[in-house]
Each structure stands twice: as C-alpha cells, then as structure tokens.
Write an enzyme that holds these catalytic residues in place. Structure first.
Site, PDB file in Angstrom:
ATOM      1  N   HIS A 456       0.830  -1.214   0.000  1.00  0.00           N
ATOM      2  CA  HIS A 456       0.000   0.000   0.000  1.00  0.00           C
ATOM      3  C   HIS A 456       0.854   1.249   0.000  1.00  0.00           C
ATOM      4  CE1 HIS A 456      -3.974  -1.741   1.651  1.00  0.00           C
ATOM      5  NE2 HIS A 456      -3.909  -1.722   0.341  1.00  0.00           N
ATOM      6  N   ARG A 563     -10.550  -1.408  -9.723  1.00  0.00           N
ATOM      7  CA  ARG A 563     -10.373  -2.381  -8.625  1.00  0.00           C
ATOM      8  C   ARG A 563     -11.550  -2.235  -7.666  1.00  0.00           C
ATOM      9  NH1 ARG A 563      -4.433  -1.412  -9.291  1.00  0.00           N
ATOM     10  NH2 ARG A 563      -3.502  -3.476  -9.440  1.00  0.00           N
ATOM     11  N   ARG A 600     -13.527  -4.834 -12.624  1.00  0.00           N
ATOM     12  CA  ARG A 600     -13.124  -6.162 -12.151  1.00  0.00           C
ATOM     13  C   ARG A 600     -14.015  -6.546 -10.980  1.00  0.00           C
ATOM     14  NH1 ARG A 600      -7.139  -7.244 -10.076  1.00  0.00           N
ATOM     15  NH2 ARG A 600      -7.805  -6.007  -8.295  1.00  0.00           N
ATOM     16  N   GLU A 694      -3.880 -14.181 -14.824  1.00  0.00           N
ATOM     17  CA  GLU A 694      -2.902 -13.945 -13.756  1.00  0.00           C
ATOM     18  C   GLU A 694      -2.495 -15.234 -13.045  1.00  0.00           C
ATOM     19  OE1 GLU A 694      -4.502 -11.109 -10.968  1.00  0.00           O
ATOM     20  OE2 GLU A 694      -6.485 -12.019 -10.990  1.00  0.00           O
ATOM     21  N   ASN A 717       1.224  -8.749 -12.090  1.00  0.00           N
ATOM     22  CA  ASN A 717       1.673  -8.811 -10.692  1.00  0.00           C
ATOM     23  C   ASN A 717       1.487 -10.228 -10.151  1.00  0.00           C
ATOM     24  OD1 ASN A 717       1.773  -6.067 -11.099  1.00  0.00           O
ATOM     25  ND2 ASN A 717      -0.098  -5.636  -9.964  1.00  0.00           N
ATOM     26  N   ASP A 718       0.261 -10.733 -10.307  1.00  0.00           N
ATOM     27  CA  ASP A 718       0.014 -12.090  -9.814  1.00  0.00           C
ATOM     28  C   ASP A 718       0.626 -13.133 -10.730  1.00  0.00           C
ATOM     29  OD1 ASP A 718      -1.279 -11.973  -7.314  1.00  0.00           O
ATOM     30  OD2 ASP A 718      -3.028 -11.115  -8.302  1.00  0.00           O
ATOM     31  N   ARG A 728       4.634 -11.632  -3.997  1.00  0.00           N
ATOM     32  CA  ARG A 728       4.810 -10.302  -4.602  1.00  0.00           C
ATOM     33  C   ARG A 728       5.171  -9.232  -3.579  1.00  0.00           C
ATOM     34  NH1 ARG A 728      -1.207  -9.058  -6.873  1.00  0.00           N
ATOM     35  NH2 ARG A 728      -0.805  -6.858  -6.466  1.00  0.00           N
ATOM     36  N   CYS A 765      -2.854  -5.190 -17.454  1.00  0.00           N
ATOM     37  CA  CYS A 765      -3.207  -4.229 -16.415  1.00  0.00           C
ATOM     38  C   CYS A 765      -2.295  -4.368 -15.188  1.00  0.00           C
ATOM     39  CB  CYS A 765      -4.672  -4.350 -16.009  1.00  0.00           C
ATOM     40  SG  CYS A 765      -5.090  -5.948 -15.332  1.00  0.00           S
TER      41      CYS A 765
HETATM   42  C1  PEP Z   1      -2.254  -8.141 -11.181  1.00  0.00           C
HETATM   43  O1  PEP Z   1      -2.227  -9.164 -10.487  1.00  0.00           O
HETATM   44  O2  PEP Z   1      -1.356  -7.851 -12.007  1.00  0.00           O
HETATM   45  C2  PEP Z   1      -3.362  -7.187 -11.043  1.00  0.00           C
HETATM   46  C3  PEP Z   1      -3.501  -6.163 -11.863  1.00  0.00           C
HETATM   47  O3  PEP Z   1      -4.211  -7.388  -9.999  1.00  0.00           O
HETATM   48  P1  PEP Z   1      -3.896  -6.920  -8.491  1.00  0.00           P
HETATM   49  O4  PEP Z   1      -2.578  -6.201  -8.498  1.00  0.00           O
HETATM   50  O5  PEP Z   1      -5.027  -6.070  -8.063  1.00  0.00           O
HETATM   51  O6  PEP Z   1      -3.838  -8.245  -7.797  1.00  0.00           O
HETATM   52 MG    MG Z   2      -4.054  -9.728  -9.376  1.00  0.00          MG
END
Ligand code: PEP
Ligand code: MG
Length: 844
Positions: A456, A563, A600, A694, A717-718, A728, A765
């Site tokens: 965060h 989100r 989402r 993801e 990211n995931d 992560r 994204c």
């Molecule tokens: C991701 O996982 O790349 C993503 C955009 O979702 P979040 O970061 O909200 O898990």
């Molecule tokens: Mg994600």
C-alpha cells in the site's frame, strides 16, 4: 490473581534429564542465561511447559520463551549453536504474542538434521525471570513430554522507585555486530551486565524498547546484524552503565565479531554505512536532499487509573477526537486512496472487540491509556499471527490508530517533524496513513527498510509522485539527520554524501526528465501510435472516482481496471446495491459512452479478508480462496455486484472482468450468473465479459478460454508471483520477482497468440504495463491495450510513440529467448537508448 502461587512446569520434550553443569557450553552451564534444566531429547516436538504468552520466538525458530500471567518467564533453547542453522530443521507452530496452553506444541524440529549440522541437540529449559525452583518427580533420569518437571515459586514483585530514577541518558546509535543479532547467548551476556548497574536500563530498536536486564525482552526485539539500536539509562549509575554497555554491545557481547561496526555518524564523522545502499524501487524518480529519520514517539503510560469514570471519560474523549480528526482527513482527501485509508481507520475506532477489551481493563482499575494500548496491541498481535501479509498490514494500521488515540488521551502533541526543504525520510517502515499525510512540498522522497514494491505504501508513493526505495539494508537507519543523500529510485540506489559530480549528473537527468514529463503532458491528449502508425489504447487502473477524473485529464483513453474491491474492504458490511451502483454509475458517466470501462469483480479472499465473509484460516492465502473462487463460494455477493454493475449499462462501454480465473468451469458459472442477471433486468445488450490472465494455468490454457471470453487482461503482478513462486510483497525477493522474466513474457506471448486466433483483444493491467522499459516488448508481443497507473499515462503514451512496431516485434522475440530478467532488462536498456535517438534529441 495470586501472583506468588507456585507454578508447575511440564517437560517440554521426552528425553534424558541432565543438570545444567554438565552442558558443554559455559553460557548455559554458568547460568548466565538463567537457571534450569537440560534435556537430551528423544522426541521432536517442543511443547509449552506452562500456559502464557509467547514472549520471544527467534526467526530461526531454535529458541522460544513463554511468559506466564504472573511474570514467570521460561526460555527453551533447542540444541547448542543452532542459531547458525538459520531456521533449517525447525518449524515453528506458534507466533510471537500468541497465547499458548501448557503442553501445546511450539516447535517441530528435525533431530537428525540438527544432530548432523549443529554442535549438539541438548535442549535447555531455563527460568530466565530468576525465580527459585525445585525438581519434581521421582528422580528418574528419563522424562516423558508433558510430565511435571519443575516447581517454580514466584517472588513478590518489587515496585520500581520512580522518584529515584533521575533523568534519562542515551547512548549514541549502535550497530549490532553479531552475525545472528542479539540471540540468546549475547542477549544473556548483555542482560547479565546490565543487571550489575543500579539504573533502569532499556535497549531500543526503532519504536520498540526492552528492559535491558531481561534476556527475554532483548531477544523479543529480534535484532539482526546491522540493526541500529540505542541504550537508555536512568538512575544513580546511568552514565557508567551506558559507557560499559555501549562497549560491550559493539564488541559482540562475548561473540567473535568482525571489526566492530562503528556507531552511526555524526555530521562531522565519516559515515558508518556504505556510500551506496541498494533497495527496490517502490516509486520511480530521483531526489537529492537531507535525511530525516522517522521514529515514532515513545509514550510514557501509567498503568493505574484515577477512577473508572474519569478514565472512561478520557478514553471516550480520545476516541471522539481521533474520529473527528480522521473524518476531516478523509474529507480533505475525498475520492483518493488516502481517503480510503482514513475511512478504514475510523472503522477500527469503532471495532466492538477493541472497545470491549479497553473498557474491561478500565473497569479493573487501569488507566485509559494503558487499557487502550493493551487492547490495540493484543489485536495487532492477533492480526500478525494469522500469517497473512495483508493482515499484518492491518496490524500496522491498528498500531497507527492506537497511537493516534493514545496521544490524544495523554495530551501529547505529534512529534513535529523538523522538515528541511527537500527532506528524504528514512524509516524502518512507514504506515499507510503516515504516507498518505506526507507534506510533498517539503518531502522529496523516502526510503524504508521494510515493505515491498506492491505494498500500500508503494502504491501511495506512486500516487503522490514521490520517489521511494524499499527493502534497503538496516544500516540506513544509522544515518544522521541532515546527512546529504541522493535517492536514485530508478536505479534502486541511495548514495550517501554523494560527490558533487554525481549530484549534478543526476540533477541534469532530472531536468531532462522534467522537460520530458512536460512534453509528455502537453501531448497526452494525442493517441498513442507507434512511428509506423500502430495504435495502442492506453487506459487507467483506478480505485476511485477521483482517479478516473485525473486519468481523463492526463489523456487516459478509458478504464482498463477498476479495482472494485476497494469498495468492499475495511468495513463491517458489504456495500449495498445503491452504494455500488452510485460509484460505477459516476465512473461510467465520467467516461462517457465511447470509452471502455472494465470493472473487475471482487478480488478479495484469504489475503484481503472481509469481516462479513468469515473464512477459515489459510496457511497460504495467496493459494487459497481468492478472487473468483471466493465469489463462486458466495454467489450472492457476486450476483449483487453484477446487478450493481449492470445498473450503469449504456453509460460507458461496459466490460466485466473476472479475477484469478484458473478453470474453465469458473468462467462458465460466472457467465451463466451474469446472463441470468441480464435477463432478469431485461437488458437488451449484455456487457462484454473477460478474464484476467494472472494464473499460469489460465495463460497455458488461453486457447481454450479465448472462444468463451470477449477479452483477456493480463495481471502481471500475480502472474509473476505464481510463475516464479515468489510472494509479490516479499522484501527480499522484490528484486527477483521481476515481470520481465522470460517465463512471464512467454506466458504473455502464448495468451496473445490464443486471443488473436479467436479475434479477441488483450490488455495488460499489471504493473509491467506502467514500466516504460517494458512497452516495446508488450507491443512486440501483440498486446492491444496498456492499462497503467494514472500518473504514468502521459509517459507510457509517449513511449509508444517512440517505437516502430516492426522493431518491437524483433525485440520481443529476442526477449523471449533470454535466460533471465536481468538479461531482458539489459537488452531493453541498450535498445531504449540507441533505438530512440529522436527522443534523446528532443530532450536536449
Ligand atoms: C495483477 O495481479 O497484475 C493485477 C492487476 O491485480 P492486483 O494487483 O489487483 O492483484
Ligand atoms: Mg491480481
């Protein structure tokens, strides 16, 4: 409670009993650590000898202590020199602060491994709080785990004579030189030495303080090599104590250490930290400025209250004022991520369990401040125990709110940070609310020891446009206030007292960046088209209406990721239909019917728990009931969300996106529910339905998903964390968990290929889309849309304009063939500077 009642300690293990005198280690046989008993174990699970709270649990899980309610502290140390195993062979089953019952398993250990790799398996059980004890049983030398072993007779507590304390003297900051920090052995030596002085002595590590005469308290500080600590002392021998203990600590407290690390620099000394510290970029940019160390205030709190009514009134007043302050902060920041944090803090203030705990303590005669602190600390410890990164973050929020109320109860003013122009804040960790409140007119950037690039705090730093580094080594905390530093977040470096030439070079780079940013802003309304005319959509990742408005003003072409979970988090009940529909409607209206809005669906679960969706504890929340899995378990939640999203049909080009999809069945079930809701509402047109890619399984099966979706959006990211098996948010893995790893790029390539074959579009994204370096690879792999962090929209659009699609394709193919993320970065680095002369020319 009768605190002097004798206490029975159970055998923590099965094995052969031995007196301490025969332990081949003078630290234990001399009883410096404490008196007790030794067991040569025949079992492999260490159990609690008494009920109480886990006061110490070394990270390496080879030692643990339990503190009973009457203050008796018992330390168990498995094996000799086992600290060197750094946790290998040990599995802890409890966490610090957890309450345990006598006989409860605490640590499992692999006796074979330890016997082979450490000096000995002999295990100590020591009464480190110093009470006398006697041996129970029939004198047999063998004992079964759980059998009564010792009888401890607690003594009356002697109150400290506060009046005799005098003023407090502090040592200079000291760097812990011991390879494994102040673990049992050096901590015992230090505590023993401290006991020799007629003074109240504390050892401080950042915000935490420990009674320096208590081995357990010192161990509980969990110091590591390189940590900066400070000693304070009050009383007749305070000065002598500081002098002797400073020396002892720097010389390793009886352990052999490399040349003692010198203490933190004064302004005139040479710095004890290296000239350059490395970290992970949490928010890009660079800044030159002066260090301001951020440590939270240590508050003096009286335990005894002045009467139930008085204390209750003081607590109520503190809570009321805190609530007012948080409301004002929320209003000021309305619509932003900061506002959501302040709202979450208000919810914490109303938490019934917390309030009940505090009230119960006041009724027992405790002061309001003591009661509130105890209640918040107990809940924070509980959050931390649950082993989830997100709950641990909530613990930080709770500590934050706790401190806010405490200061109001005690009438203590916030430590006004003395902020020179261009301050660079340095902290062990900043809380989200501290970050949200930073005065960006004086603060040029910040550096933290903890945290990850996706935390965060990092998200907030990017929203504030503040360069920042996380995961920097502990010595950074020893830098003096006022030290000149160059924060080069782009390259993950902090230069201490940098050469003038380096500063000038970076300032010149900054100036070029500023000019470039200015130019990008001026051109932000134009489309993102490559030099050879290929159009790419650049849209925004948003969490609030304010983000959407900002995105539009910066040239965002739509919303590629709303989100929606931000609406659901940190509250006691799910948002109702109207509240949800109001947000989606406002966002859709802001975008208008020509722009994409990708909502989402709820992406929460084990790692982002909801108070109103009770869930069993999960050992691996990231691999548990997350995203679509949770929603399909609670179909009502998903149905209600579908209905609320559908309420804005027609206002924008509506897309619904499902997170964490792994199985085709999940997509099919969700589509069926959506179709039912569309029919139920009598809508003529269903929104587009897509999935996030993801989870590697979805990428690998993209050819089977593609015919059944309208679009894919890749959550790098995931996808990165699941492909590389790296959390992560893990600070030590932050630099390796790189989305440019060829394995991740190969999954993206595969996804795009499958989508192409079925005429579907693909977006990205995840944070990779916001990295200028990655833009040519993503274009070259055939991605149609980049959904990016709002402030980066102009830069990413400008980046697209610098490339030829044909060059991008070649580069992407080369990237897929590299061995590592570093190689990909090197490849892109070379091409970014040589293949874009036009850009550089424009910058000069
Ligand atoms: C991701 O996982 O790349 C993503 C955009 O979702 P979040 O970061 O909200 O898990
Ligand atoms: Mg994600």
């Amino acid at each position: 409670m009768n605190t002097t009642q004798p206490l029975q300690l159970l055998a923590p293990l099965s094995g052969v009993l031995m007196p301490l005198d025969s332990v081949p280690d003078p630290v234990f046989s001399s009883r410096v650590v404490g008196d007790g008993i030794c067991i040569d174990p025949t079992s492999q699970t260490l159990c609690a000898p008494l009920s109480g709270v886990i006061g110490t649990l070394q990270d390496s899980a080879h030692a643990v202590s339990v503190t009973a309610d009457n203050g008796v502290q018992v330390l168990m140390h498995i094996g000799l020199d086992t600290v060197n195993l750094a946790g290998k062979g040990f599995t802890s089953r409890v966490t610090m602060g957890q309450r345990v019952e006598a006989g409860q398993p605490l640590i499992d250990f692999d006796a074979d491994y330890i016997a082979l790799h450490a000096r000995s398996l002999l295990t100590l059980m020591l009464v480190v709080s110093g009470e006398p004890f006697s041996l129970l049983g029939d004198g047999a030398s063998c004992i079964e785990s759980g059998a009564p072993l010792l009888r401890v007779c607690p003594a009356e507590q002697r109150p400290v004579d506060e009046a005799q304390q005098g003023s407090v003297v502090f040592s200079k900051p000291l760097i812990v030189p011991n390879e494994s920090g102040l673990h049992a052995r050096p901590a015992a030596v230090f505590a023993q030495a401290a006991k020799g002085f007629d003074a109240n002595i504390q050892l401080h590590k950042q915000q935490a303080g420990a009674n320096a005469k208590s081995l357990v308290a010192i161990m509980a500080l969990q110091t590591a090599k390189g940590d900066s600590v400070q000693i304070s002392a009050a009383g007749p021998q305070a000065g002598q104590a500081i002098e002797a203990l400073e020396h002892l600590l720097l010389s390793g407290c009886g352990e052999t250490v490399q040349a003692p690390l010198t203490p933190a620099p004064t302004v005139t000394d040479e710095p004890s930290v290296p000239g350059r510290l490395r970290g992970v970029c949490a928010s890009p940019g660079s800044a030159f400025g002066e260090v301001v160390q951020v440590a939270s205030q240590v508050l003096e709190i009286e335990e005894a209250g002045g009467g139930i009514e008085v204390e209750q009134a003081a607590l109520d007043q503190g809570l009321k004022q805190a609530m007012q302050a948080l409301k004002a902060l929320q209003n000021e920041a309305e619509g932003s991520v900061q506002a959501q944090i302040f709202r979450a803090h208000q919810e914490l203030l109303e938490d019934p369990t917390l309030l009940e705990q505090a009230q119960a303590l006041i009724t027992e005669g405790k002061s309001a401040a003591f009661a509130w602190r105890t209640a918040t600390e107990a809940s924070a410890a509980l959050f931390q125990q649950l082993g989830s990164a997100l709950l641990a973050e909530r613990a930080a929020d709770l500590a934050d709110v706790g401190q806010r109320v405490l200061k109001l109860i005690l009438g203590v003013q916030d430590n006004a940070w003395n902020l020179p122009e261009r301050s660079i804040l340095v902290a062990e960790q900043l809380t989200p609310s501290q970050t949200a409140s930073l005065d960006t007119s004086r603060i040029a950037g910040f550096v933290t020891v903890g945290g990850g690039a996706t935390s965060h705090v990092a998200i907030l730093a990017r929203a504030l446009g503040l360069p920042s580094l996380c995961g920097v080594a502990h010595p950074v905390l020893a830098l003096d206030n006022g030290t000149r530093v160059l924060l080069d977040a782009d390259n993950g470096e902090l230069h201490v007292n940098p050469d003038q030439a380096l500063v000038e070079q970076l300032q010149a780079t900054r100036e070029r960046q500023r000019q470039r940013h200015q130019r990008d802003l001026e051109q932000s309304a134009q489309a993102a088209r490559t030099l050879d005319g290929h159009r790419v959509e650049v849209s925004a990742n948003v969490g609030s209406l304010r983000d959407v408005e900002q995105a539009m003003s910066l040239g965002g072409e739509g919303v590629g990721l709303l989100r929606s979970e931000l609406l659901y988090l940190d509250r006691a009940h799910p948002p109702g239909h109207d509240e949800q529909a109001a947000l989606y409607g406002a966002v859709a209206r802001t975008l208008g019917p020509e722009r994409n809005l990708v909502v989402r669906t709820l992406d929460v679960g084990g790692d982002k728990p909801l108070a109103y969706v009770p869930m069993a504890h999960e050992a691996n929340p990231f691999l548990g009931m997350r995203g679509i899995r949770l929603c399909l378990e609670r179909p009502q939640l998903l149905r209600e969300q579908f209905r609320a999203i559908l309420a804005c049909s027609g206002l924008a080009r509506l897309h619904i996106m499902l997170p964490m999809v792994t199985q085709l069945a999940e997509l099919r079930l969700a589509r069926q529910m959506l179709d039912e809701e569309v029919r139920h509402l009598g809508l003529e047109q269903a929104p587009k339905l897509g999935i996030m890619i993801e989870v590697p399984a979805a990428a690998l099966m993209a050819d089977l998903f593609a015919p059944e979706v309208d679009f894919f959006s890749i959550g790098t990211n995931d996808l990165t964390q699941y492909t590389l098996a790296m959390d992560r948010d893990h600070p030590q893995l932050a630099s390796q968990a790189d989305s440019l790893h060829p394995s991740v790029l190969r999954l993206i390539a595969r996804t795009v290929e499958a989508a192409r074959a079925h005429g579907k579009w693909v977006g990205v994204c995840g944070a990779l889309a916001s990295e200028p370096l990655a833009v040519p690879v993503l274009l070259g792999l055939g991605v149609d849309e980049l959904s990016v962090s709002v402030p980066l929209i102009p830069a990413i659009k400008a980046c697209v304009r610098e490339w030829n699609l044909s060059e991008c394709r070649t580069l992407a193919q080369q990237a897929l063939g590299q061995e590592s993320a570093e190689q990909v970065r090197d490849l892109l680095g070379i091409h970014s500077s040589t293949a874009t002369p036009a850009t550089l020319a424009m910058e000069h």
